[in-house]
Motif scaffolding. Structure first.
Motif, PDB file in Angstrom:
ATOM      1  N   GLY A  67       0.276  -0.966  -0.011  1.00  0.00           N
ATOM      2  CA  GLY A  67      -0.001   0.148  -0.121  1.00  0.00           C
ATOM      3  C   GLY A  67       0.628   1.433  -0.069  1.00  0.00           C
ATOM      4  O   GLY A  67       0.415   2.423  -0.270  1.00  0.00           O
ATOM      5  N   GLY A  68       1.929   0.751   0.384  1.00  0.00           N
ATOM      6  CA  GLY A  68       3.110   2.450   0.250  1.00  0.00           C
ATOM      7  C   GLY A  68       2.112   3.649   1.267  1.00  0.00           C
ATOM      8  O   GLY A  68       1.318   2.875   2.612  1.00  0.00           O
ATOM      9  N   HIS A  69       2.719   5.011   1.227  1.00  0.00           N
ATOM     10  CA  HIS A  69       2.164   5.693   2.416  1.00  0.00           C
ATOM     11  C   HIS A  69       0.871   6.761   1.191  1.00  0.00           C
ATOM     12  O   HIS A  69       1.106   7.890  -0.077  1.00  0.00           O
ATOM     13  CB  HIS A  69       3.141   6.102   2.205  1.00  0.00           C
ATOM     14  CG  HIS A  69       2.754   7.633   3.074  1.00  0.00           C
ATOM     15  ND1 HIS A  69       2.556   7.696   4.595  1.00  0.00           N
ATOM     16  CD2 HIS A  69       2.469   9.386   3.495  1.00  0.00           C
ATOM     17  CE1 HIS A  69       2.483   8.740   5.500  1.00  0.00           C
ATOM     18  NE2 HIS A  69       2.736   9.687   4.450  1.00  0.00           N
ATOM     19  N   VAL A  70       0.030   6.044   1.796  1.00  0.00           N
ATOM     20  CA  VAL A  70      -1.563   6.605   0.692  1.00  0.00           C
ATOM     21  C   VAL A  70      -1.467   6.208  -0.401  1.00  0.00           C
ATOM     22  O   VAL A  70      -2.035   7.085  -1.394  1.00  0.00           O
ATOM     23  CB  VAL A  70      -1.300   8.019   1.655  1.00  0.00           C
ATOM     24  CG1 VAL A  70      -3.016   8.193   0.926  1.00  0.00           C
ATOM     25  CG2 VAL A  70      -1.345   8.569   2.571  1.00  0.00           C
ATOM     26  N   GLY A  71      -1.661   5.234   0.025  1.00  0.00           N
ATOM     27  CA  GLY A  71      -1.253   4.543  -1.706  1.00  0.00           C
ATOM     28  C   GLY A  71      -2.765   3.286  -2.067  1.00  0.00           C
ATOM     29  O   GLY A  71      -4.138   4.445  -1.886  1.00  0.00           O
ATOM     30  N   PHE A  72      -2.628   2.067  -1.659  1.00  0.00           N
ATOM     31  CA  PHE A  72      -3.752   1.116  -1.902  1.00  0.00           C
ATOM     32  C   PHE A  72      -4.285   1.455  -3.429  1.00  0.00           C
ATOM     33  O   PHE A  72      -5.510   1.064  -3.172  1.00  0.00           O
ATOM     34  CB  PHE A  72      -4.730   1.817  -0.574  1.00  0.00           C
ATOM     35  CG  PHE A  72      -4.037   1.497   0.467  1.00  0.00           C
ATOM     36  CD1 PHE A  72      -3.476   0.145   1.555  1.00  0.00           C
ATOM     37  CD2 PHE A  72      -3.410   3.083   1.682  1.00  0.00           C
ATOM     38  CE1 PHE A  72      -2.909   0.184   2.611  1.00  0.00           C
ATOM     39  CE2 PHE A  72      -3.084   2.827   2.588  1.00  0.00           C
ATOM     40  CZ  PHE A  72      -2.493   1.990   2.688  1.00  0.00           C
ATOM     41  N   LEU A  73      -3.599   1.848  -4.453  1.00  0.00           N
ATOM     42  CA  LEU A  73      -4.747   1.354  -5.692  1.00  0.00           C
ATOM     43  C   LEU A  73      -5.274   0.127  -5.353  1.00  0.00           C
ATOM     44  O   LEU A  73      -4.391  -0.546  -5.554  1.00  0.00           O
ATOM     45  CB  LEU A  73      -3.300   1.931  -6.611  1.00  0.00           C
ATOM     46  CG  LEU A  73      -3.127   3.762  -6.478  1.00  0.00           C
ATOM     47  CD1 LEU A  73      -1.623   3.885  -7.567  1.00  0.00           C
ATOM     48  CD2 LEU A  73      -4.115   3.897  -7.455  1.00  0.00           C
ATOM     49  N   GLN A  74      -5.990   0.079  -6.672  1.00  0.00           N
ATOM     50  CA  GLN A  74      -6.360  -1.353  -7.126  1.00  0.00           C
ATOM     51  C   GLN A  74      -7.149  -1.050  -8.482  1.00  0.00           C
ATOM     52  O   GLN A  74      -6.812   0.126  -9.256  1.00  0.00           O
ATOM     53  CB  GLN A  74      -7.490  -0.984  -5.944  1.00  0.00           C
ATOM     54  CG  GLN A  74      -8.183  -1.220  -5.671  1.00  0.00           C
ATOM     55  CD  GLN A  74      -9.489  -1.763  -5.173  1.00  0.00           C
ATOM     56  OE1 GLN A  74      -8.958  -2.609  -4.860  1.00  0.00           O
ATOM     57  NE2 GLN A  74     -10.313  -0.620  -4.005  1.00  0.00           N
ATOM     58  N   LYS A  75      -7.534  -2.159  -9.227  1.00  0.00           N
ATOM     59  CA  LYS A  75      -7.374  -1.887 -10.589  1.00  0.00           C
ATOM     60  C   LYS A  75      -9.137  -1.491 -10.484  1.00  0.00           C
ATOM     61  O   LYS A  75      -9.957  -2.305 -11.033  1.00  0.00           O
ATOM     62  CB  LYS A  75      -7.784  -3.305 -10.839  1.00  0.00           C
ATOM     63  CG  LYS A  75      -6.371  -3.719 -11.598  1.00  0.00           C
ATOM     64  CD  LYS A  75      -6.062  -5.068 -12.381  1.00  0.00           C
ATOM     65  CE  LYS A  75      -4.478  -5.289 -12.714  1.00  0.00           C
ATOM     66  NZ  LYS A  75      -4.787  -6.553 -12.964  1.00  0.00           N
ATOM     67  N   LYS A  76      -9.797  -0.573 -10.060  1.00  0.00           N
ATOM     68  CA  LYS A  76     -11.489   0.233  -9.706  1.00  0.00           C
ATOM     69  C   LYS A  76     -10.508   1.344  -9.668  1.00  0.00           C
ATOM     70  O   LYS A  76     -10.021   2.062  -9.584  1.00  0.00           O
ATOM     71  CB  LYS A  76     -11.529  -0.148  -8.297  1.00  0.00           C
ATOM     72  CG  LYS A  76     -11.714  -1.951  -8.468  1.00  0.00           C
ATOM     73  CD  LYS A  76     -12.310  -1.942  -6.825  1.00  0.00           C
ATOM     74  CE  LYS A  76     -12.594  -3.519  -6.965  1.00  0.00           C
ATOM     75  NZ  LYS A  76     -13.602  -4.294  -5.115  1.00  0.00           N
ATOM     76  N   GLU A  77     -11.975   1.981  -9.386  1.00  0.00           N
ATOM     77  CA  GLU A  77     -12.090   3.406  -9.665  1.00  0.00           C
ATOM     78  C   GLU A  77     -11.639   4.265  -7.942  1.00  0.00           C
ATOM     79  O   GLU A  77     -10.956   5.429  -7.692  1.00  0.00           O
ATOM     80  CB  GLU A  77     -13.904   4.400 -10.062  1.00  0.00           C
ATOM     81  CG  GLU A  77     -13.361   5.858  -9.944  1.00  0.00           C
ATOM     82  CD  GLU A  77     -14.675   6.437  -9.752  1.00  0.00           C
ATOM     83  OE1 GLU A  77     -15.329   7.921  -9.699  1.00  0.00           O
ATOM     84  OE2 GLU A  77     -15.560   5.678  -9.903  1.00  0.00           O
ATOM     85  N   HIS A  78     -11.654   3.311  -7.498  1.00  0.00           N
ATOM     86  CA  HIS A  78     -11.537   4.048  -6.096  1.00  0.00           C
ATOM     87  C   HIS A  78     -10.557   3.187  -4.984  1.00  0.00           C
ATOM     88  O   HIS A  78     -10.381   1.619  -5.624  1.00  0.00           O
ATOM     89  CB  HIS A  78     -12.859   3.690  -4.913  1.00  0.00           C
ATOM     90  CG  HIS A  78     -13.908   4.957  -5.502  1.00  0.00           C
ATOM     91  ND1 HIS A  78     -13.234   5.865  -4.883  1.00  0.00           N
ATOM     92  CD2 HIS A  78     -14.689   4.651  -6.115  1.00  0.00           C
ATOM     93  CE1 HIS A  78     -14.474   7.347  -6.183  1.00  0.00           C
ATOM     94  NE2 HIS A  78     -15.397   5.993  -5.815  1.00  0.00           N
TER      95      HIS A  78
END
Length: 321
Positions: free
Chosen positions: A295-306
């Motif tokens: 997730g890193g720092h304020v990351g948490f990207l995924q294959k979605k809009e959010h």
């Protein structure tokens, strides 16, 4: 024993700490968040700006207050992304800009810091005065997360409307986090923070020449030196160490009395080991702790809009509404 299992499974690319952290901050775009600014006058003669966005469905009686991180503002993608999700789900959102962070320097010599819970309290009081909302939730990112956790655990009389809170990527031990940021692998981030903070101090020196000296600002080479020179002194602390000791949320979590979730990624290199308070989660039934591997720092990207953390914040707050 609210230690929560994390279900965040990013793609291989976003398992990398640097990619996750930088992409979310620099390249992520959030559209269709219509913000309207309200200025709050504070008792000490200063002001705060709140950027409101509203429920897409109907007139809402629920409001989420969002607090940004160090040198951020209410227009950062991590703020607007969360605001959009909550707006779409029927919540109004009040995104705080800390003093001096809304594009206009605040009036006083002081500005904001990681322990300035009195400003959050003032915003909550102002929102309650509208007599519009029956449910209030909080979400803080990084430095803003520390403010949220400190506010909840420092003995304030919490309003009955306050139902739950979430803190994301939060340095609950400020001194430990500063030590991590000073490591060579974080030089990209620490240099960026230092540059932006010094730019703000130069502007402040122009307004308060008796309180700040340009040569002393020039001599600052670390975040700790900035906190020694300005942050601590401007806010009534002896020095940086005193500021960190008295403002770290780690000292207040045990007293939290409403459902509160902290999400800190294990690969967040902004955070020291002390920023993963497992023992406190085991001893306080109101304090929930989720530690994703990535997730890193304020990351948490995924294959979605959010992002994953945005969805978890909504899920957690809804479960306690």
């Amino acid at each position: 024993m609210p230690l929560l299992k994390s279900h965040y499974r990013p793609s291989y690319l976003f398992r990398n700490y640097h990619i996750s952290t930088i992409y979310t901050s620099v390249f992520r775009k959030v559209k269709d968040v219509d913000q309207h600014r309200e200025r709050i006058e504070l008792e000490d003669g200063d002001f705060l700006d709140i950027d409101w966005s509203y429920s897409a469905k109907k007139k809402s009686t629920k409001v989420l207050i969002i607090l940004h991180g160090l040198e951020g503002n209410a227009q950062r993608p991590y703020v607007t992304g969360l605001a959009k999700l909550f707006n779409d789900k029927g919540w109004d959102v009040a995104a705080m800009n800390f003093r001096g962070c809304s594009g206009e320097m605040n009036r006083l010599y002081r500005s904001y810091n990681a322990g300035a819970s009195e400003d959050l309290k003032a915003v909550i009081t102002e929102i309650l005065s509208k007599q519009k909302y029956t449910q209030i939730a909080l979400n803080g990112f990084s430095l803003g997360g520390n403010v949220v956790l400190k506010y909840l655990g420092e003995g304030n009389e919490l309003p009955k409307e306050l139902i739950a809170a979430v803190a994301i990527s939060t340095p609950v031990d400020l001194a430990g986090s500063c030590q991590k940021l000073a490591e060579s692998k974080n030089s990209l981030y620490s240099k960026r923070f230092l540059k932006k903070l010094k730019e703000q101090l130069y502007l402040r020196e122009g307004k308060f020449p008796k309180d700040l000296d340009r040569a002393k600002i020039d001599s600052c080479k670390t975040l700790v030196s900035i906190d020694d020179l300005y942050t601590s002194k401007a806010h009534g602390f002896k020095d940086a160490a005193d500021y960190y000791s008295k403002s770290s949320a780690l000292n207040f979590i045990e007293n939290i009395k409403i459902p509160t979730l902290l999400i800190n990624a294990k690969n967040d290199e902004f955070l020291s080991e002390s920023c993963y308070p497992v023992a406190l989660a085991k001893s306080n039934s109101n304090f929930y702790l989720e530690l994703p591997e990535y997730g890193g720092h304020v990351g948490f990207l995924q294959k979605k809009e959010h992002t994953y953390s945005e969805e978890r914040a909504l899920e957690f707050i809804k479960s306690h509404s």
